[in-house]
Design an enzyme around this catalytic site. Sequence first.
Site, PDB file in Angstrom:
ATOM      1  CG  ASP A 140     -28.853 -70.521-114.807  1.00 25.91           C
ATOM      2  OD1 ASP A 140     -28.501 -69.374-115.087  1.00 25.91           O
ATOM      3  OD2 ASP A 140     -28.555 -71.078-113.746  1.00 25.91           O
ATOM      4  CD  GLU A 156     -34.323 -68.658-107.504  1.00 28.16           C
ATOM      5  OE1 GLU A 156     -33.317 -68.889-108.210  1.00 28.16           O
ATOM      6  OE2 GLU A 156     -34.877 -69.532-106.810  1.00 28.16           O
TER       7      GLU A 156
END
Length: 407
Positions: free
Chosen positions: A155, A377
């Site tokens: 992102d 993550e």
Amino acid sequence: MDVTRAATVLAGNWLGSSTVPSRGLYPHQWSWDSAFIAFGLRHLAPERARRELLTLFSAQWRDGRVPHILFNPDTPPEAYFPGPGFWRAGRTSGLIQPPVHARAVLAVHEAEPDREFLATLYPKLRAWHEYLLGSRDAGGRGLAAIVHPWESGMDNSPAWDGPLAHVTPSTGFVRRDLAHGTAADRPSDEDYGRYVRLAADYRDSGYRDFGEFVVEDPGFNALLADAELALATIADELALPAAAARHRESAARVAKALQETLWDNGFFFARDVRTGALTPQHTCAGLLPLVLPDLAVAPALLATATGPRFGLGRVHGVPSYDLTAPDFDPARYWRGPSWANVGWLLHRGLLGHGEHALADRLREDLLTTAAATDFAEYCDPLTGEGHGTRSFSWTAALTVDLLAQPA
């Protein structure tokens, strides 16, 4: 590591027809997450793996695109921003993510052969690739372009700083992600404002390609070429030899365009289609062409991967950004940390290019780090410290897949 811990994470994030990346931070179904999750689920529960992918493709748009989010109607609208009301696209977002799905479908079939599953998804996968190879070829060079940083899956990669610089940030929205993660681990408010502005403009155009951000990403296109190879094998399984030949030819064209357009001085860089310029940042997306066989520049790319910029084999996982860059950040989302999915993809690429010792070191590190961080993550590539949310689904799923492979 015992596979039970990873299986428990996946069971806890299962909604009945799909898996959320995490219960708090990402409470819906994400496109490329589901593909990575299926790679792990195929070893634990092949039916769940098939359901994961069938659920995702049930939301495919008429133009062939596979949306990057399929919203869970049982999740409160305020739980995630931007939610379904923002996108005005029914139960999905309007963006996409990298096309890792064909490879996942093939892997699930190979774990437990199911010709009906292949026959159902083959035309959907073909339409998805046709959208990318046709409607998204903004530069006319045979590469698919992304229209938003979120479409890269990486992102807030530093590679997007230049192409985003002219975008005026939106204001007045409430970030839900900061309720579930440390601000220092997440994109800045200014960057997030630019993402929201781009998404809103794309939505308001009726999702018409292309707008202010048009980029050819080497990672996205390497995965597209690999997906076409997987689709060729699926076509072979379905006794469609002419289609299989077309997919292999398509994969070769994308791989050729990738090298002719985005390769420079030992690395693959993103290209801003609006200016024609290559972005200068060395990011992990530029390593992903190693998943492709017969990559002529593989030795040079491996030299970059194992050199000071990425330190492959000497750090934890695969850093998402150049370790030597002055703005390298080991904790902030895609601006330095290592991610399990990138490590898993590079592990595959290393094996494909005969780098077995390096692949083994990477595999062992990925497994050790996942266990030590409670399936974080992402992690600090220098210390191995976990960042972002924990019990993250693709970290757990790819751990299962690595454990299933011979050591």
